[in-house]
Design a protein around this motif. Sequence first.
Motif, PDB file in Angstrom:
ATOM      1  N   ILE B 450      -9.258 -10.004 -20.547  1.00 17.06           N
ATOM      2  CA  ILE B 450      -8.096  -9.256 -21.050  1.00 17.06           C
ATOM      3  C   ILE B 450      -7.062  -9.098 -19.941  1.00 17.06           C
ATOM      4  O   ILE B 450      -5.867  -9.278 -20.148  1.00 17.06           O
ATOM      5  CB  ILE B 450      -8.508  -7.848 -21.561  1.00 17.06           C
ATOM      6  CG1 ILE B 450      -9.606  -7.971 -22.614  1.00 17.06           C
ATOM      7  CG2 ILE B 450      -7.304  -7.112 -22.121  1.00 17.06           C
ATOM      8  CD1 ILE B 450     -10.006  -6.648 -23.230  1.00 17.06           C
ATOM      9  N   LYS B 451      -7.567  -8.794 -18.737  1.00 14.22           N
ATOM     10  CA  LYS B 451      -6.635  -8.490 -17.648  1.00 14.22           C
ATOM     11  C   LYS B 451      -5.792  -9.691 -17.228  1.00 14.22           C
ATOM     12  O   LYS B 451      -4.706  -9.518 -16.686  1.00 14.22           O
ATOM     13  CB  LYS B 451      -7.394  -7.912 -16.447  1.00 14.22           C
ATOM     14  CG  LYS B 451      -7.718  -6.425 -16.646  1.00 14.22           C
ATOM     15  CD  LYS B 451      -8.290  -5.786 -15.406  1.00 14.22           C
ATOM     16  CE  LYS B 451      -9.779  -6.019 -15.353  1.00 14.22           C
ATOM     17  NZ  LYS B 451     -10.422  -5.295 -14.246  1.00 14.22           N
ATOM     18  N   CYS B 452      -6.290 -10.895 -17.457  1.00 10.80           N
ATOM     19  CA  CYS B 452      -5.442 -12.043 -17.120  1.00 10.80           C
ATOM     20  C   CYS B 452      -4.944 -12.775 -18.371  1.00 10.80           C
ATOM     21  O   CYS B 452      -4.513 -13.921 -18.298  1.00 10.80           O
ATOM     22  CB  CYS B 452      -6.094 -12.967 -16.109  1.00 10.80           C
ATOM     23  SG  CYS B 452      -7.634 -13.626 -16.655  1.00 10.80           S
ATOM     24  N   ALA B 453      -4.994 -12.075 -19.495  1.00 10.79           N
ATOM     25  CA  ALA B 453      -4.420 -12.642 -20.723  1.00 10.79           C
ATOM     26  C   ALA B 453      -2.892 -12.661 -20.582  1.00 10.79           C
ATOM     27  O   ALA B 453      -2.346 -11.890 -19.792  1.00 10.79           O
ATOM     28  CB  ALA B 453      -4.816 -11.790 -21.925  1.00 10.79           C
ATOM     29  N   PRO B 454      -2.192 -13.494 -21.328  1.00 11.34           N
ATOM     30  CA  PRO B 454      -2.695 -14.415 -22.336  1.00 11.34           C
ATOM     31  C   PRO B 454      -3.192 -15.739 -21.732  1.00 11.34           C
ATOM     32  O   PRO B 454      -2.782 -16.106 -20.632  1.00 11.34           O
ATOM     33  CB  PRO B 454      -1.471 -14.656 -23.215  1.00 11.34           C
ATOM     34  CG  PRO B 454      -0.316 -14.520 -22.276  1.00 11.34           C
ATOM     35  CD  PRO B 454      -0.724 -13.485 -21.266  1.00 11.34           C
ATOM     36  N   HIS B 455      -4.063 -16.417 -22.490  1.00 16.17           N
ATOM     37  CA  HIS B 455      -4.632 -17.691 -22.030  1.00 16.17           C
ATOM     38  C   HIS B 455      -4.114 -18.875 -22.838  1.00 16.17           C
ATOM     39  O   HIS B 455      -4.172 -20.003 -22.384  1.00 16.17           O
ATOM     40  CB  HIS B 455      -6.150 -17.642 -22.166  1.00 16.17           C
ATOM     41  CG  HIS B 455      -6.770 -16.512 -21.387  1.00 16.17           C
ATOM     42  ND1 HIS B 455      -7.253 -16.667 -20.108  1.00 16.17           N
ATOM     43  CD2 HIS B 455      -6.946 -15.210 -21.691  1.00 16.17           C
ATOM     44  CE1 HIS B 455      -7.717 -15.497 -19.666  1.00 16.17           C
ATOM     45  NE2 HIS B 455      -7.540 -14.601 -20.612  1.00 16.17           N
ATOM     46  N   THR B 456      -3.669 -18.608 -24.073  1.00 14.37           N
ATOM     47  CA  THR B 456      -3.361 -19.733 -24.975  1.00 14.37           C
ATOM     48  C   THR B 456      -1.866 -19.949 -25.169  1.00 14.37           C
ATOM     49  O   THR B 456      -1.460 -20.869 -25.871  1.00 14.37           O
ATOM     50  CB  THR B 456      -3.972 -19.469 -26.368  1.00 14.37           C
ATOM     51  OG1 THR B 456      -3.391 -18.262 -26.894  1.00 14.37           O
ATOM     52  CG2 THR B 456      -5.467 -19.299 -26.288  1.00 14.37           C
ATOM     53  N   THR B 457      -1.054 -19.118 -24.577  1.00 11.99           N
ATOM     54  CA  THR B 457       0.397 -19.258 -24.760  1.00 11.99           C
ATOM     55  C   THR B 457       0.937 -20.381 -23.873  1.00 11.99           C
ATOM     56  O   THR B 457       0.227 -20.891 -23.001  1.00 11.99           O
ATOM     57  CB  THR B 457       1.106 -17.934 -24.383  1.00 11.99           C
ATOM     58  OG1 THR B 457       0.507 -17.432 -23.188  1.00 11.99           O
ATOM     59  CG2 THR B 457       0.966 -16.898 -25.476  1.00 11.99           C
ATOM     60  N   ILE B 458       2.181 -20.724 -24.074  1.00  9.43           N
ATOM     61  CA  ILE B 458       2.789 -21.860 -23.370  1.00  9.43           C
ATOM     62  C   ILE B 458       2.836 -21.617 -21.861  1.00  9.43           C
ATOM     63  O   ILE B 458       2.736 -22.547 -21.066  1.00  9.43           O
ATOM     64  CB  ILE B 458       4.193 -22.159 -23.949  1.00  9.43           C
ATOM     65  CG1 ILE B 458       4.764 -23.453 -23.401  1.00  9.43           C
ATOM     66  CG2 ILE B 458       5.169 -21.035 -23.741  1.00  9.43           C
ATOM     67  CD1 ILE B 458       4.218 -24.674 -24.051  1.00  9.43           C
ATOM     68  N   VAL B 459       2.986 -20.338 -21.475  1.00 12.97           N
ATOM     69  CA  VAL B 459       2.809 -19.965 -20.068  1.00 12.97           C
ATOM     70  C   VAL B 459       1.797 -18.823 -20.018  1.00 12.97           C
ATOM     71  O   VAL B 459       1.610 -18.122 -21.003  1.00 12.97           O
ATOM     72  CB  VAL B 459       4.123 -19.489 -19.398  1.00 12.97           C
ATOM     73  CG1 VAL B 459       5.068 -20.636 -19.152  1.00 12.97           C
ATOM     74  CG2 VAL B 459       4.795 -18.406 -20.228  1.00 12.97           C
ATOM     75  N   ARG B 460       1.165 -18.669 -18.880  1.00 10.36           N
ATOM     76  CA  ARG B 460       0.215 -17.561 -18.710  1.00 10.36           C
ATOM     77  C   ARG B 460       0.988 -16.312 -18.294  1.00 10.36           C
ATOM     78  O   ARG B 460       2.209 -16.307 -18.281  1.00 10.36           O
ATOM     79  CB  ARG B 460      -0.824 -17.962 -17.636  1.00 10.36           C
ATOM     80  CG  ARG B 460      -1.659 -19.199 -18.033  1.00 10.36           C
ATOM     81  CD  ARG B 460      -2.682 -18.849 -19.076  1.00 10.36           C
ATOM     82  NE  ARG B 460      -3.564 -17.780 -18.616  1.00 10.36           N
ATOM     83  CZ  ARG B 460      -4.626 -17.955 -17.835  1.00 10.36           C
ATOM     84  NH1 ARG B 460      -4.970 -19.171 -17.416  1.00 10.36           N
ATOM     85  NH2 ARG B 460      -5.373 -16.923 -17.481  1.00 10.36           N
ATOM     86  N   ARG B 461       0.253 -15.248 -17.919  1.00 10.51           N
ATOM     87  CA  ARG B 461       0.907 -13.978 -17.598  1.00 10.51           C
ATOM     88  C   ARG B 461       2.010 -14.198 -16.544  1.00 10.51           C
ATOM     89  O   ARG B 461       1.764 -14.770 -15.484  1.00 10.51           O
ATOM     90  CB  ARG B 461      -0.110 -12.983 -17.060  1.00 10.51           C
ATOM     91  CG  ARG B 461       0.468 -11.598 -16.717  1.00 10.51           C
ATOM     92  CD  ARG B 461       0.548 -10.683 -17.912  1.00 10.51           C
ATOM     93  NE  ARG B 461      -0.758 -10.389 -18.466  1.00 10.51           N
ATOM     94  CZ  ARG B 461      -1.433  -9.248 -18.295  1.00 10.51           C
ATOM     95  NH1 ARG B 461      -0.923  -8.290 -17.546  1.00 10.51           N
ATOM     96  NH2 ARG B 461      -2.612  -9.076 -18.849  1.00 10.51           N
ATOM     97  N   LEU B 462       3.221 -13.744 -16.878  1.00  9.86           N
ATOM     98  CA  LEU B 462       4.367 -13.968 -16.002  1.00  9.86           C
ATOM     99  C   LEU B 462       4.567 -12.798 -15.052  1.00  9.86           C
ATOM    100  O   LEU B 462       4.335 -11.650 -15.402  1.00  9.86           O
ATOM    101  CB  LEU B 462       5.626 -14.178 -16.853  1.00  9.86           C
ATOM    102  CG  LEU B 462       5.622 -15.500 -17.636  1.00  9.86           C
ATOM    103  CD1 LEU B 462       6.623 -15.454 -18.782  1.00  9.86           C
ATOM    104  CD2 LEU B 462       5.924 -16.682 -16.717  1.00  9.86           C
ATOM    105  N   ASP B 463       5.013 -13.127 -13.864  1.00  6.99           N
ATOM    106  CA  ASP B 463       5.174 -12.118 -12.820  1.00  6.99           C
ATOM    107  C   ASP B 463       6.579 -11.518 -12.877  1.00  6.99           C
ATOM    108  O   ASP B 463       7.557 -12.158 -12.482  1.00  6.99           O
ATOM    109  CB  ASP B 463       4.941 -12.774 -11.451  1.00  6.99           C
ATOM    110  CG  ASP B 463       4.796 -11.731 -10.362  1.00  6.99           C
ATOM    111  OD1 ASP B 463       5.376 -10.634 -10.504  1.00  6.99           O
ATOM    112  OD2 ASP B 463       4.094 -12.024  -9.370  1.00  6.99           O
ATOM    113  N   GLU B 464       6.673 -10.295 -13.396  1.00  4.32           N
ATOM    114  CA  GLU B 464       7.983  -9.660 -13.537  1.00  4.32           C
ATOM    115  C   GLU B 464       8.484  -9.105 -12.203  1.00  4.32           C
ATOM    116  O   GLU B 464       9.683  -8.938 -12.011  1.00  4.32           O
ATOM    117  CB  GLU B 464       7.916  -8.535 -14.575  1.00  4.32           C
ATOM    118  CG  GLU B 464       7.651  -9.072 -15.972  1.00  4.32           C
ATOM    119  CD  GLU B 464       7.752  -8.005 -17.050  1.00  4.32           C
ATOM    120  OE1 GLU B 464       8.163  -6.877 -16.739  1.00  4.32           O
ATOM    121  OE2 GLU B 464       7.406  -8.330 -18.205  1.00  4.32           O
TER     122      GLU B 464
END
Lengths: 444, 475
Positions: B450-464
């Motif tokens: 969960i903490k490093c979701a999402p896994h299936t999207t076009i990009v993974r968790r983005l760094d704001e």
Amino acid sequence: MDYTSKNKTEQNDMLKTIGINCIKDLFVNIPRNLVLNKLNICHGNTEQEILTHLHNVAKKNKILISFRGAGIYDHYIPALVKEIVNRSEFRTSYTPYQAEASQGTLQAIFEYQSLICALTDLDVSNASLYDGATAVVEAILMSIRYKKTKKILISEALNPEYIKVIITYFKHLEVDLIFLETTNGIIDNNTLLNKLDDNTTAVVIQSPNYFGLIENMKSLCYWTKKFNSLFIAVVNPLSLGVFCTPGEYNADIAVGENQGLGSPMSFGGTTCGFIVTKKSLAWRLPGRIVGQTKDIKGERGFVLTMQSREQHIRRVNATSNICTNASLNALASCVFLSGWGSKGFKKLAEVNIAKAKYTFKQIKSLNGFSSKFGDQTFFNEFVIKTTKDINKINKILLYNNILGPLNLSNANANAKLKNCMLFCVTEQRTKSEIDSLIEILKTI
Amino acid sequence: MEKLLNEISTCCQPAYDISCDINIEINIPSNLQRCSSLHFPNITESDLLRHFTNLSRNNYALSTTFYPLGSCTMKHNPLISEQVARHYRFNQIHPYQDELTIQGNLEIMYKLEQDLCAISGMDYFTLQPAAGAHGELTGLLIIAKYFETIKQKRTTVIIPDSAHGTNPSSAMLAGFNVITLDSTHDGQINIDKLKQLLNENVAAIMLTVPNTLGVFEKNILTITELAHNNGTIMYYDGANLNAIVGIIKPGDLGFDIMHINLHKTFAAPHGGGGPGSGPVGVKKFLEPFLPIPRIINNKTHFVFNYEKHQSIGKIKAFFGNFPVILKSYVYIKLLGAEGLINSTKQAVLNANYMLAKLRDNIDVPGGHKCLHEFVLSLKSILKNGVKTVDVAKRLLDYGYYAPTIYFPLIVEESIMMEPTETESKQTLDKFIEIFKIIIFKEMLDESDKIKCAPHTTIVRRLDEVIAARNPVLRW
């Protein structure tokens, strides 16, 4: 029509899960004596009925060959723009709060920001503002926050719709709005210098201005900077294919209306404003900004950024109250700007000038018609003075399915524009349409 | 990830071209000319079509998935409205055409104003504001003008802490000071505190009803009475109007002025962040202050009236966002009275059904009944370092757009769900099942996932953080 989906059994199941007997029980907190017995709205219609009704209503609108601009322009919209804007993935999503699931919208806005920067030669843009008028307001608000003074000089040749909106916004904020008079249709350096002082927050000049004339932005901006005031350029983005850019003359903020970049006239709205500024003013920008970043695997992606300026975080101290804006129209502008190439975009601007100039020359050679502002450089609009009755001219043109020039007779309180009219000729007008206009004017 | 436009640019023939049937020499004085080179990409129509189509596929949208974004009312947008709005006889209209040539548009606007009056209990509407927040500002300027006219100096506006951020920022822009009213623990207005704050300085109270917790303000009649006794105007923020359409009218509750987010309540597509439309309705005594022009029905045809000397003026160029206005007009005509009432009921039923399936295991600060939306606080159930934002990101892996998180600000670790009336029971059941799997199973067994979701999207968790610290805002 009804777009809900449940049958009775499902509904009863749901009520049971909730623990109530009927839908009415969902509204128990609402004062009983005020609950409506009847909603005074007509019965529903099917799609077919709606289409018939709306086609009948639409017939009451008249489609005309337009020689009128004054802020809204009849420009060609490439098929690709319509194709993309109509894609439901863009149309039915919302503000990209969940970045990973909104990369389409976010990247498109990033591309849009980049194209607007390239077009204006400035550093930072965002998407988006409601329209050109409110874009000018936002630019003035930025300048006031930055300079901490409240004296704004505004060209009287700024679009009157914009001026009206500015007055509405600033009446209550004790902002000193001082209007600069035009000399022969444009702002003279001396007029500006007479009003400029160290207390001046910003100077707002439109070019092409309301009369279509190109202002000498280089020198107006130069003098503004001598007094450490901000220079706000209000520009028609299409004209920048040919004319000097806000970045070239060192403007601090450039704003304008994007309608000509891929949005239909639509009765003057929905349109979309743009704003672009120097790096040093980036944190003062209103509304959403998209920035590039990386995901946890190091891949490129895009997010809403610099959000600590915004209303949902800053509330009373936000740089603006804008939330929902005109994102889909910014997308249209993005697709529009993407497809011309540099040469094509320049040519588009030149065709506007060529057609307007051809019309101008023909009209001013007619008996009873002359150029109001001599041979000054204009983009796709120009002012003609006439000895004839302008209302009658427009009546006759309308009879021929032509939307004639805008009557400017009452546009200036000092009657400076008596018997004047504002023509607009875009790339949409063919030579034969222009020639018929001339033929009709000849007969009046 | 899709490349950027400047990366796919080549030396090819670009997508669009223009011809000119007139030969004219263009002599522009050199000091007025563009000297810098224009760095626009050269891309063929085929490649641009692919580019933007691929981009569109990187969006979750209402047309592809359940979009329970609380407070945003992501209900189905009838397709026929789109078809109508694209009709050339509506969108190839110049705003300065003679009134006799735009009777269709004026009729639509006039009739929508009347329908909005019938729905809201207000006496008059303006359709000029371009969005909800723009409507707020318009309403507040009307209030300011009213007090100026009756020569009362009232400088403050009371706004609850649960309100949308646009409320205080709009009030500020209209020249008011904002006093924040703390809510009770269940999101209701604290009457005693309100009494303390009310004095001859208070111009208006802005309320969202139902409030942002999705709960009807139980003391609303007391509040409007208190305000009126103090000479204070009651402003209704129509962000949640969809919860009460056809059930009760804000005008009957004692509100004097309001805005409606047409795109939300009346189902115009949200366009990735607009265009919207934010009509403002008023009771009769505020009518003189509405923006100009007003549309008048003079029996034979519709005309503009600019002769309103007490008007606040213009708030936007021209007359409003006509395509959005048109879509809302079509929506109301499609549904009719019975459809509108049923939509409200089904929206509230759906929200309560979801809430009923979740309320036994999760804190619900607004209580166990709601109207069109509800807010959960995940604070007491979060485990293993998982935050609400992680839960939201994990939902993306299952193909859902995430609900609104961290709003309203008065609830810790909040998650706000608004299913709307157009979702089926099956959709809701499936979503709830997945949501429960995430918070009750994965959070215990697979918290890292969960903490490093999402896994299936076009990009993974983005760094704001990187994005804000070192802004890259263009190519």
